[in-house]
Design a protein around this motif. Structure first.
Motif, PDB file in Angstrom:
ATOM      1  N   GLN A 262       0.912  -0.971   0.147  1.00  0.00           N
ATOM      2  CA  GLN A 262      -0.123  -0.263   0.085  1.00  0.00           C
ATOM      3  C   GLN A 262       1.007   1.238   0.030  1.00  0.00           C
ATOM      4  OE1 GLN A 262      -3.417  -0.337  -0.314  1.00  0.00           O
ATOM      5  NE2 GLN A 262      -3.006  -2.421  -0.475  1.00  0.00           N
ATOM      6  N   ASN A 263       2.039   1.232   0.052  1.00  0.00           N
ATOM      7  CA  ASN A 263       3.107   2.262   0.146  1.00  0.00           C
ATOM      8  C   ASN A 263       2.990   3.372  -1.314  1.00  0.00           C
ATOM      9  OD1 ASN A 263       3.735   2.031   2.827  1.00  0.00           O
ATOM     10  ND2 ASN A 263       5.488   0.687   2.085  1.00  0.00           N
ATOM     11  N   ALA A 264       3.341   4.332  -1.260  1.00  0.00           N
ATOM     12  CA  ALA A 264       3.235   5.342  -2.192  1.00  0.00           C
ATOM     13  C   ALA A 264       4.411   5.125  -3.188  1.00  0.00           C
ATOM     14  CB  ALA A 264       3.444   6.681  -1.871  1.00  0.00           C
ATOM     15  N   ILE A 265       4.241   4.872  -4.430  1.00  0.00           N
ATOM     16  CA  ILE A 265       5.360   4.500  -5.533  1.00  0.00           C
ATOM     17  C   ILE A 265       6.680   5.435  -5.104  1.00  0.00           C
ATOM     18  CG2 ILE A 265       5.975   4.664  -7.792  1.00  0.00           C
ATOM     19  CD1 ILE A 265       3.271   3.515  -8.443  1.00  0.00           C
ATOM     20  N   GLY A 266       7.658   4.840  -5.171  1.00  0.00           N
ATOM     21  CA  GLY A 266       8.994   5.527  -4.809  1.00  0.00           C
ATOM     22  C   GLY A 266       9.448   5.405  -3.564  1.00  0.00           C
ATOM     23  N   THR A 267       8.549   5.136  -2.501  1.00  0.00           N
ATOM     24  CA  THR A 267       8.935   5.128  -1.191  1.00  0.00           C
ATOM     25  C   THR A 267       9.807   4.319  -0.796  1.00  0.00           C
ATOM     26  OG1 THR A 267       6.668   5.942  -0.497  1.00  0.00           O
ATOM     27  CG2 THR A 267       7.765   4.933   1.227  1.00  0.00           C
ATOM     28  N   ILE A 268      10.808   4.736   0.110  1.00  0.00           N
ATOM     29  CA  ILE A 268      11.982   3.978   0.565  1.00  0.00           C
ATOM     30  C   ILE A 268      11.705   3.302   1.498  1.00  0.00           C
ATOM     31  CG2 ILE A 268      14.328   3.897   1.497  1.00  0.00           C
ATOM     32  CD1 ILE A 268      14.815   5.880  -0.803  1.00  0.00           C
ATOM     33  N   GLU A 269      11.969   1.927   1.915  1.00  0.00           N
ATOM     34  CA  GLU A 269      12.117   1.145   3.176  1.00  0.00           C
ATOM     35  C   GLU A 269      13.406   0.607   3.321  1.00  0.00           C
ATOM     36  OE1 GLU A 269       9.204  -1.677   3.936  1.00  0.00           O
ATOM     37  OE2 GLU A 269       7.462  -0.348   3.428  1.00  0.00           O
ATOM     38  N   SER A 270      14.237   1.044   4.527  1.00  0.00           N
ATOM     39  CA  SER A 270      15.567   0.606   4.582  1.00  0.00           C
ATOM     40  C   SER A 270      15.607   0.122   6.001  1.00  0.00           C
ATOM     41  CB  SER A 270      16.357   1.506   4.194  1.00  0.00           C
ATOM     42  OG  SER A 270      16.371   2.715   5.480  1.00  0.00           O
ATOM     43  N   LYS A 272      19.197  -1.898   8.438  1.00  0.00           N
ATOM     44  CA  LYS A 272      20.886  -1.954   8.333  1.00  0.00           C
ATOM     45  C   LYS A 272      21.285  -2.862   7.263  1.00  0.00           C
ATOM     46  CE  LYS A 272      21.403  -0.606  13.156  1.00  0.00           C
ATOM     47  NZ  LYS A 272      22.310  -0.853  14.297  1.00  0.00           N
ATOM     48  N   LYS A 273      20.366  -3.832   6.532  1.00  0.00           N
ATOM     49  CA  LYS A 273      20.835  -4.658   5.692  1.00  0.00           C
ATOM     50  C   LYS A 273      20.166  -4.534   4.424  1.00  0.00           C
ATOM     51  CE  LYS A 273      22.062  -8.409   8.618  1.00  0.00           C
ATOM     52  NZ  LYS A 273      22.019  -9.740   9.019  1.00  0.00           N
ATOM     53  N   GLU A 274      18.951  -4.059   4.410  1.00  0.00           N
ATOM     54  CA  GLU A 274      18.312  -3.663   2.974  1.00  0.00           C
ATOM     55  C   GLU A 274      17.540  -2.608   2.691  1.00  0.00           C
ATOM     56  OE1 GLU A 274      16.031  -8.238   2.714  1.00  0.00           O
ATOM     57  OE2 GLU A 274      14.994  -6.669   3.640  1.00  0.00           O
ATOM     58  N   LEU A 275      17.539  -2.362   1.295  1.00  0.00           N
ATOM     59  CA  LEU A 275      17.047  -1.019   0.717  1.00  0.00           C
ATOM     60  C   LEU A 275      15.961  -1.271  -0.179  1.00  0.00           C
ATOM     61  CD1 LEU A 275      16.769   2.324   0.373  1.00  0.00           C
ATOM     62  CD2 LEU A 275      18.686   1.821  -0.957  1.00  0.00           C
ATOM     63  N   LYS A 276      14.647  -1.101  -0.065  1.00  0.00           N
ATOM     64  CA  LYS A 276      13.516  -1.385  -0.810  1.00  0.00           C
ATOM     65  C   LYS A 276      12.785  -0.244  -1.287  1.00  0.00           C
ATOM     66  CE  LYS A 276      11.260  -4.504   1.723  1.00  0.00           C
ATOM     67  NZ  LYS A 276      10.476  -5.708   2.038  1.00  0.00           N
ATOM     68  N   VAL A 277      12.274  -0.234  -2.561  1.00  0.00           N
ATOM     69  CA  VAL A 277      11.521   0.793  -3.101  1.00  0.00           C
ATOM     70  C   VAL A 277      10.145   0.358  -3.557  1.00  0.00           C
ATOM     71  CG1 VAL A 277      11.612   2.794  -4.741  1.00  0.00           C
ATOM     72  CG2 VAL A 277      13.575   1.719  -4.289  1.00  0.00           C
ATOM     73  N   ALA A 278       9.069   1.138  -2.964  1.00  0.00           N
ATOM     74  CA  ALA A 278       7.809   0.715  -3.417  1.00  0.00           C
ATOM     75  C   ALA A 278       7.322   0.966  -4.867  1.00  0.00           C
ATOM     76  CB  ALA A 278       6.690   1.215  -2.375  1.00  0.00           C
ATOM     77  N   VAL A 279       7.130  -0.036  -5.561  1.00  0.00           N
ATOM     78  CA  VAL A 279       6.454  -0.035  -6.970  1.00  0.00           C
ATOM     79  C   VAL A 279       4.836  -0.429  -7.200  1.00  0.00           C
ATOM     80  CG1 VAL A 279       8.812  -0.230  -8.040  1.00  0.00           C
ATOM     81  CG2 VAL A 279       7.515  -2.187  -7.622  1.00  0.00           C
ATOM     82  N   ALA A 280       4.317  -0.333  -8.046  1.00  0.00           N
ATOM     83  CA  ALA A 280       2.830  -0.597  -8.271  1.00  0.00           C
ATOM     84  C   ALA A 280       2.527  -2.056  -7.789  1.00  0.00           C
ATOM     85  CB  ALA A 280       2.349  -0.268  -9.380  1.00  0.00           C
ATOM     86  N   ASP A 281       3.474  -3.015  -8.031  1.00  0.00           N
ATOM     87  CA  ASP A 281       3.092  -4.446  -7.844  1.00  0.00           C
ATOM     88  C   ASP A 281       4.114  -5.089  -6.992  1.00  0.00           C
ATOM     89  OD1 ASP A 281       5.207  -4.108  -9.696  1.00  0.00           O
ATOM     90  OD2 ASP A 281       4.656  -5.657 -11.015  1.00  0.00           O
ATOM     91  N   GLY A 282       4.781  -4.339  -5.916  1.00  0.00           N
ATOM     92  CA  GLY A 282       5.619  -4.919  -4.861  1.00  0.00           C
ATOM     93  C   GLY A 282       6.759  -3.965  -4.643  1.00  0.00           C
ATOM     94  N   TYR A 283       7.908  -4.690  -4.384  1.00  0.00           N
ATOM     95  CA  TYR A 283       8.945  -3.980  -4.018  1.00  0.00           C
ATOM     96  C   TYR A 283      10.193  -4.206  -4.943  1.00  0.00           C
ATOM     97  CZ  TYR A 283       6.884  -2.560   0.213  1.00  0.00           C
ATOM     98  OH  TYR A 283       6.151  -2.007   1.362  1.00  0.00           O
ATOM     99  N   VAL A 284      11.080  -3.143  -5.588  1.00  0.00           N
ATOM    100  CA  VAL A 284      12.352  -3.474  -5.980  1.00  0.00           C
ATOM    101  C   VAL A 284      13.418  -3.239  -5.045  1.00  0.00           C
ATOM    102  CG1 VAL A 284      13.978  -2.566  -7.631  1.00  0.00           C
ATOM    103  CG2 VAL A 284      11.362  -2.773  -8.361  1.00  0.00           C
TER     104      VAL A 284
END
Length: 315
Positions: A262-270, A272-284
């Motif tokens: 449900q996160n806005a597109i382009g939102t970063i989740e990080s 100490k080990k991972e950096l994920k970016v929200a996209v329409a159908d999941g995370y990159v």
């Protein structure tokens, strides 16, 4: 038939691998043509092409024309007395050049022609999510990558493979195909196949800043393909807004995780080990990036000393 006397034309590392294989197979290379030297980098130091570096090391006769129709160059080329020219990742040749040798001029192109004619076939095959590509040898004509085909060789593309990795595999496949093409020509009257144009042909457009920019509104699979298709060069890029500061980052490696979120597109989740970016159908998930003024590095190492704000976004 006379023994082959080859003039080789090319510029980047990809061409060096082919030229080296020609020499290793004991063919006679009477001359090498590559681009003129030009300044590069911040210091604007003169940089030799990869093919020039190799030709000098092998003590091969070398020509670096700025104008392929120049009378002096044409006289120097004719003086080499080649009966065949081999072109790999060079530039469009005028008719007076490609018609010169007795047995013609053939090109090795890193795609399954007629698809992906143009400057960046390796990159675009991955960017477009192809699962198969290859190389094609063909006699040059007066257009770009349209001549009568000699040989093709196919190879699968792995779902995680980068352009750099595919480049190295196609260089080996291309070298083998060039040797097989030389053998065909030595045997006399090689069979050729006319390329058939179709309305849905895919093109290998020249890469530029605009088509290397990541659009985070695209599907995760599309973004993942773009990142690996531009790695390691010229690299996919995007804008980062972090703690109120805007900057540009380059992305070299990533993974895609498809799921509902449900996160806005382009939102970063990080963490100490991972950096994920929200996209329409999941995370990159970004696994290797480069921040301004820094070397490219694994994200797991970067996160040891760099923090992304809670409201940081990529766009």
């Amino acid at each position: 038939m006379e023994p082959l006397r080859i003039v080789f034309m090319g510029t980047p590392d990809f061409a060096v691998g082919i030229l080296d294989c020609i020499l290793q197979n004991h063919y006679t290379v009477v001359g090498v043509i590559t681009v003129a030297d030009k300044p590069a980098g911040r210091g604007q130091k003169v940089k030799y092409s990869a093919v020039k570096e190799y030709a000098l090391a092998q003590q091969l006769p070398l020509l670096q024309p700025t104008n392929l129709k120049d009378e002096t160059f044409l006289a120097e080329l004719a003086a080499l007395q080649a009966n065949l020219q081999v072109v790999v990742a060079f530039r469009m040749l005028p008719k007076v050049v490609w018609e010169m040798p007795q047995y013609g001029t053939f090109n090795l192109h890193a795609s399954l022609l007629p698809n992906y004619r143009g400057a960046a076939p390796i990159n675009w095959a991955i960017i477009n999510g192809e699962t198969e590509t290859g190389v094609t040898s063909f006699f040059i004509d007066d257009k770009i990558d349209t001549g009568a085909m000699l040989l093709q060789a196919k190879t699968p593309i792995d779902a995680q493979e980068s352009a750099g990795e595919l480049h190295d595999r196609l260089m080996q496949l291309g070298a083998k195909t060039v040797i097989e093409t030389l053998q065909l020509i030595e045997q006399g009257n090689p069979s050729t196949y006319i390329q058939e144009d179709q309305p849905d042909l895919k093109t290998a457009y020249k890469l530029n800043k605009e088509n290397c920019k990541i659009d985070w509104t695209q599907s995760g699979a599309t973004i993942h393909n773009q990142i690996r298709g531009l790695s390691p060069y010229p690299a996919a890029w995007c804008n980062l807004l972090n703690n109120g500061q805007e900057s540009i980052i380059k992305v070299y490696e990533a993974k895609f995780e498809q799921l509902a979120q449900q996160n806005a597109i382009g939102t970063i989740e990080s963490n100490k080990k991972e950096l994920k970016v929200a996209v329409a159908d999941g995370y990159v998930q970004l696994t290797q990036i480069q921040l301004p003024g820094k070397n490219k590095m694994k994200v797991s190492d970067l996160l040891n000393g760099f923090t992304f704000a809670e409201n940081a976004i990529l766009y």
